[in-house]
Structure formats: C-alpha cells, structure tokens
Design a protein around this motif. Sequence first.
Motif, PDB file in Angstrom:
ATOM      1  N   ASP A 184       0.883  -1.078   0.006  1.00 45.29           N
ATOM      2  CA  ASP A 184      -0.005  -0.028   0.017  1.00 45.29           C
ATOM      3  C   ASP A 184       0.819   1.422  -0.232  1.00 45.29           C
ATOM      4  O   ASP A 184       0.390   2.346  -0.653  1.00 45.29           O
ATOM      5  N   GLU A 185       1.771   1.173   0.712  1.00 44.71           N
ATOM      6  CA  GLU A 185       2.854   2.363   0.918  1.00 44.71           C
ATOM      7  C   GLU A 185       3.417   2.600  -0.357  1.00 44.71           C
ATOM      8  O   GLU A 185       3.602   3.779  -1.071  1.00 44.71           O
ATOM      9  N   THR A 186       3.966   1.435  -0.997  1.00 46.11           N
ATOM     10  CA  THR A 186       4.543   1.621  -2.391  1.00 46.11           C
ATOM     11  C   THR A 186       3.558   2.262  -3.500  1.00 46.11           C
ATOM     12  O   THR A 186       4.002   3.052  -4.360  1.00 46.11           O
ATOM     13  N   ALA A 187       2.351   1.565  -3.302  1.00 40.92           N
ATOM     14  CA  ALA A 187       1.270   2.102  -4.265  1.00 40.92           C
ATOM     15  C   ALA A 187       0.929   3.372  -4.060  1.00 40.92           C
ATOM     16  O   ALA A 187       0.738   4.322  -5.138  1.00 40.92           O
ATOM     17  N   SER A 188       0.839   3.839  -2.810  1.00 39.70           N
ATOM     18  CA  SER A 188       0.516   5.295  -2.526  1.00 39.70           C
ATOM     19  C   SER A 188       1.731   6.323  -3.235  1.00 39.70           C
ATOM     20  O   SER A 188       1.268   7.447  -3.471  1.00 39.70           O
ATOM     21  N   ARG A 189       2.874   5.899  -3.114  1.00 39.38           N
ATOM     22  CA  ARG A 189       4.081   6.702  -3.522  1.00 39.38           C
ATOM     23  C   ARG A 189       3.964   6.621  -5.172  1.00 39.38           C
ATOM     24  O   ARG A 189       4.150   7.791  -5.650  1.00 39.38           O
ATOM     25  N   ARG A 190       3.623   5.872  -5.563  1.00 41.29           N
ATOM     26  CA  ARG A 190       3.456   5.763  -7.078  1.00 41.29           C
ATOM     27  C   ARG A 190       2.359   6.342  -7.439  1.00 41.29           C
ATOM     28  O   ARG A 190       2.653   7.140  -8.845  1.00 41.29           O
ATOM     29  N   ILE A 191       1.120   6.612  -6.951  1.00 39.90           N
ATOM     30  CA  ILE A 191      -0.057   7.371  -7.645  1.00 39.90           C
ATOM     31  C   ILE A 191       0.387   8.889  -7.551  1.00 39.90           C
ATOM     32  O   ILE A 191       0.171   9.444  -8.704  1.00 39.90           O
ATOM     33  N   PRO A 192       0.918   9.554  -6.547  1.00 35.09           N
ATOM     34  CA  PRO A 192       1.325  10.749  -6.719  1.00 35.09           C
ATOM     35  C   PRO A 192       2.327  11.259  -7.963  1.00 35.09           C
ATOM     36  O   PRO A 192       2.336  12.101  -8.507  1.00 35.09           O
ATOM     37  N   ILE A 193       3.216  10.516  -8.045  1.00 36.74           N
ATOM     38  CA  ILE A 193       4.221  10.449  -9.241  1.00 36.74           C
ATOM     39  C   ILE A 193       3.490  10.716 -10.350  1.00 36.74           C
ATOM     40  O   ILE A 193       3.826  11.341 -11.162  1.00 36.74           O
ATOM     41  N   ARG A 194       2.603   9.488 -10.899  1.00 37.14           N
ATOM     42  CA  ARG A 194       1.843   9.414 -12.038  1.00 37.14           C
ATOM     43  C   ARG A 194       0.942  10.622 -12.026  1.00 37.14           C
ATOM     44  O   ARG A 194       0.896  11.291 -13.401  1.00 37.14           O
ATOM     45  N   ASP A 195       0.436  11.108 -11.070  1.00 35.44           N
ATOM     46  CA  ASP A 195      -0.331  12.126 -11.100  1.00 35.44           C
ATOM     47  C   ASP A 195       0.289  13.495 -11.745  1.00 35.44           C
ATOM     48  O   ASP A 195       0.056  14.455 -12.399  1.00 35.44           O
ATOM     49  N   ARG A 196       1.636  13.803 -11.098  1.00 32.53           N
ATOM     50  CA  ARG A 196       2.338  14.642 -11.272  1.00 32.53           C
ATOM     51  C   ARG A 196       2.915  14.760 -12.904  1.00 32.53           C
ATOM     52  O   ARG A 196       2.905  15.745 -13.550  1.00 32.53           O
ATOM     53  N   GLY A 197       3.182  13.731 -13.366  1.00 31.68           N
ATOM     54  CA  GLY A 197       3.550  13.442 -14.869  1.00 31.68           C
ATOM     55  C   GLY A 197       2.189  13.660 -15.853  1.00 31.68           C
ATOM     56  O   GLY A 197       2.551  14.113 -16.996  1.00 31.68           O
ATOM     57  N   ASP A 198       1.149  13.540 -15.375  1.00 28.25           N
ATOM     58  CA  ASP A 198      -0.299  13.616 -16.302  1.00 28.25           C
ATOM     59  C   ASP A 198      -0.564  15.304 -16.295  1.00 28.25           C
ATOM     60  O   ASP A 198      -1.171  15.674 -17.177  1.00 28.25           O
TER      61      ASP A 198
END
Length: 146
Positions: A131-145
């Motif tokens: 969950d921690e890893t997934a939550s870190r990935r989501i903001p990174i993807r959001d920034r790129g979009d």
Amino acid sequence: MSLDSIRKVRAQTVESLMMELSQITQALTHSEAQYRTMEVQIQADTELYAQQAGQGLTIEDLLQWQGKMDAQRSALRQVRASIDHATGLWQQTHERLVEARQECKLLEKVVDQRQAALQAVSARREQWAEDETASRRIPIRDRGDS
C-alpha cells in the motif's frame, strides 16, 4: 524457557511415561501368571492332602502339610499384593500419561495459534508495504499527467 523447549520436555515426558507403563504392564503380566501358577499348585496340593488325609496321616505329616499350605497361602497373598500395587501404579501412570498427552495437544494448539498470528502480522506488513509503495506511485503518475 521457550515454547519449543517446553514442547520437547512434554514429548519426552510422554515417551518416558509410555516406557514406564510398558514396564509396569510386563511386571503385572508376570505377577498374574505367577499367581495363576501358584493357584494351580495350591489346588493340586490340596487335592493330594485330602487324598492322603483320607488314608490317614501322622501328626508330623499333618504339621508338614499345614506348614506347606500356610507358606503357599502367604506367598499367594504377597503376589496378590504385588498385583494390586502394580495395578494402582499402572492407573496412576496412565492418568499422568493422559494428562501429558493433553498438555502436548494444548502446546501444539498454542504453537499453531502463534504461527497463525505471526503469519497474519507478516501479511499485514506486506500489505502495508504494498500500500505504501502504491501510494507513492500514484502521486508521481499524477504529477506526470499534469
């Protein structure tokens, strides 16, 4: 003392009690066979005595027979006491064995519960890490979009 050590000690106790029970059973079997043999001998001697008494006995012969029969009855009582003692000992040992086996089963349950609890904790930690890893990935993807 660790749970594993306690389990090993209880398992050794069960083995020891089983060996003790086996030895008591052998002694009891031997004493019972001895008792039956003595009963047969006493019966045969009683019949021989009755036969000789019917033909007439001297006082000396009568005293010898009485002494022999008294000694046989005394020996028979001793063997009976030995059987009774061994029977009581067998019952006590058997009760201790049943109790030790129950304790082993209880310890096994405790071990199983501990293992299940550790597995649950491990699974929760893994899930938390995922969950921690997934939550870190989501903001990174959001920034790129954006």
